[in-house]
Every structure is written in structure tokens, then in C-alpha cells.
Scaffold this motif. Structure first.
Motif: not given
Length: 376
Positions: A89-90, A322, A92-93, A315, A85-86, A318-319
Motif C-alpha cells: 500500500c505504501r 499507513v 502504491r501511495l 496523499y 500488505q502495508v 493517507a501516507r
């Protein structure tokens, strides 16, 4: 709490234990995640100059936290799921920077073709150009030389070097010409006697620059007040001494737009290192709106770019968060806090004893020896 002293799991720390992780009772995925967890420790133990590496004897001394066999599987399965999942998410980011880049280019194209300020003008009529796109009827289509002089920078005299000491004579290198301005990172300077030899090749606040050599040909922007009077690299040109009323920022936005960048790329000479000739810059096309509309275009573009900058900052934040998740999840897993523990599981110490016994009972491996040839 020191993770090696934690008693929350039925783990056993072992030293200098070489085991085959294919042995029964040791989960390969568990070991894989554990090795990711102790990567900082392994890196600290690595030696070498050009390439860091860990010898077998050093690797054998890496600590091992061994969980009960059933708990290993629970930990491995949980980490497989949450780290997937991580990663998703990464992924998509990581699409966001390209989206923001396309947004900025879309803003510039709309700005320099009049679409961004369509309601600002009284006239809504457009006409085709020979370049494949339309312009408002109230705009002119000129060339760069119609509005500005184009002049090159200057390389250092032979045998002369830049210095890091602030002599009061900054020298702008091509690598500093980014993001529409001059980046002050690692600023270098000319000695006074060197600057006197190339004193004619300076820029003024408000001049527009464009890079003409190298991988980033066509990067453009405006010289800020802090670089007024600085010397300019020979790898860039300046647009100065304006002949018409023109906004430096509007001119820079046009140079940075994809419409002009496409034209520039077609004009770059072939070879190992392309170059944009000064004479060619003079003949590049330039949409020329009334000055009040230029001012409005600059205001709107800067506002939209500031919005893009905020998105980019979010961004990056958030990155960074993550990236912190992975070591945090691994640490939690090997503290015994990620999955529930079952008192019915076989204790890890018994599993460890069985592994050691299996290894002790295994026949010794034969060392490969040199074979003698028949002629020996």
C-alpha cells in the motif's frame, strides 16, 4: 493497559537474558518483528553523540516478551502477511507525488501552448514554431525582453550578515523561492545601514522572479504583496517594468513549464555550478496570447492546481495513516490480540525454562588468546 503487564497472552518478560534466537522454540521472524516493536525503547537506551549505539550489556537488558512456540509462529506469519500488505500500500501511495507532478507539468504545457483554452478562442488554427511545438495563430511569439526588463539581485556587502530580528528589511534568499511564490520560513533581515547600500535591488509585488544559480536553476514565480520592497538575492533575477500588457502569473507559468525548462537546461553553462546569465534570460522565447486569454489561462491553471493540491493533501493524510499502521499492528501482536490463542500450546514459561537450561548445559565458549610467535 501497560503492555508489559498484559496477561492476555502466556508471555513471560525476562530481564538481562542473553539467548541465541536460533535455539529451538524461538521463531526468528517473531524475534525480528518484536525487535521492530521495541525499537523506540532501544533508541531511548542508546548513547553517543555523532552516532547512537547500544552496547552489548545494554542490549542484554532489553525486555523480551516470549510467547508459546506455536503462537510465535502464528504471530510471525500473520505479521509477515499484513505488513507485506502495508508495504504494498505504501509503495502504491508513493507513486502519487510523481503522478501529481506530471499532471501539473501537463497542465502548464497545455496552458502555454493554447490547448487548455482551445474552446475559449474563436480561432482554432495553429502554426508550427521553430521551437518544435505549435501555437495558436492569434498568439505572438516574443522574447522575454520584449515584455519586461531583466535585472539581477544583490549579494550582501562584504563582512555584513543577515539577522533574525525583524528590522523591517526582509532579504529574500534563493531557498525561499519555491512553489511559485516566496516562502516565509526562517525569514532573515538586513540591518538598516546594510539595506541602504543595496536599496536599488528590491522587488515589487507582481514582479516575476527566476533563480539563476544552484541546483534549482529556473524556479520561477510571482513576488507576493507581503514581500513588496524586499531585497532580492544575487542568486535570482527579477522580470519587472513590463513593456506590454502581461499577466505576471501567466509569465511565471511559462517560465515554470517543461517547454521552457528544457531550453534553460540546455543553456546553463557547464561547470561545478551552472548559471543562467541575465542576457540569456532576455532572449528566452515567450508565447504571448491576448490579455483576456492570459487571464483565462491563469484562472484555469490555478483551478487545476488547487485540485492537485487537494489530491496531494489527501496523499499526505493517507501516507501518515499507513505509517501509523505498522506500530499499531506490532503493538496489537505483542498484546496478544492479533492471532487467536490456543490453550493446548505449551506455556511460554516452560519454553523459557528449557532455553535457560539449554544455555546452562552448553559448554563455555573458549576465549581467543594471543598466540606467541616462534621468535618469542
Amino acid at each position: 493497559m501497560d503492555i508489559w503487564q498484559s496477561q492476555k497472552m502466556k508471555f513471560q518478560r525476562t530481564k538481562a537474558l542473553k539467548v541465541s534466537f536460533c535455539l529451538r522454540g524461538v521463531n526468528n521472524h517473531y524475534i525480528y518483528h518484536y525487535l521492530r516493536f521495541i525499537k523506540p525503547i532501544a533508541e531511548a537506551m542508546a548513547t553517543g553523540t555523532t552516532f547512537k549505539e547500544i552496547s552489548g550489556s545494554v542490549a542484554a537488558k532489553l525486555p523480551l516478551i516470549l510467547a508459546p512456540a506455536n503462537e510465535q509462529k502464528r504471530i510471525a506469519d500473520k505479521l509477515d502477511a499484513v505488513l507485506a500488505q502495508v508495504d504494498a500500500c505504501r509503495d502504491r501511495l508513493d507513486r502519487i507525488p510523481a503522478i501529481i507532478k506530471r499532471f501539473r507539468q501537463s497542465v502548464l504545457v497545455d496552458a502555454v501552448t493554447g490547448k487548455l483554452t482551445a474552446e475559449f478562442r474563436k480561432s482554432s488554427e495553429y502554426s508550427d514554431t521553430d521551437l518544435g511545438w505549435e501555437l495558436p495563430d492569434c498568439w505572438d511569439l516574443l522574447t522575454i525582453s520584449d515584455v519586461a526588463e531583466v535585472k539581477g539581485g544583490k549579494r550582501l556587502p562584504k563582512g555584513k550578515l543577515l539577522v533574525s530580528r525583524n528590522t523591517g528589511f526582509p532579504y529574500i534568499r534563493a531557498g525561499q523561492l519555491k512553489d511559485g511564490t516566496v516562502i516565509p520560513d526562517e525569514q532573515l533581515y538586513l540591518e538598516a545601514d546594510v539595506q541602504s547600500q543595496i536599496a536599488r535591488y528590491i522587488v515589487k509585488c507582481g514582479d516575476v522572479y527566476i533563480t539563476i544559480v544552484g541546483a534549482c536553476i529556473g524556479d520561477a514565480g510571482v513576488i507576493p504583496p507581503s514581500y513588496d520592497g524586499a531585497n532580492l538575492t544575487e542568486n535570482a533575477a527579477k522580470l519587472c517594468d513590463f513593456k506590454k500588457v502581461v499577466s505576471s502569473q501567466f509569465l511565471a507559468f511559462w517560465l515554470r513549464s517543461q517547454l521552457l525548462q528544457d531550453i534553460i537546461q540546455k543553456e546553463i553553462k557547464s561547470g561545478a555550478q551552472g548559471k543562467l546569465a541575465l542576457m540569456r534570460i532576455k532572449t528566452l522565447p515567450l508565447p504571448y496570447p491576448p490579455f483576456n486569454e492570459q487571464t483565462e489561462i491563469v484562472r484555469r491553471v490555478e483551478s487545476l492546481f488547487a485540485y492537485a493540491d487537494r489530491l496531494e493533501a489527501r496523499y499526505h493524510a493517507a501516507r501518515a495513516q499507513v505509517e501509523k499502521l505498522i506500530p499499531a499492528l506490532l503493538a496489537k501482536a505483542f498484546r496478544g490480540e492479533l492471532v487467536p490463542q490456543d490453550p493446548n500450546d505449551e506455556p511460554a514459561i516452560e519454553l523459557l525454562a528449557r532455553i535457560v537450561a539449554t544455555k546452562a548445559d552448553a559448554p563455555p565458549k573458549k576465549r581467543a588468546g594471543k598466540q606467541l610467535s616462534n621468535n618469542s
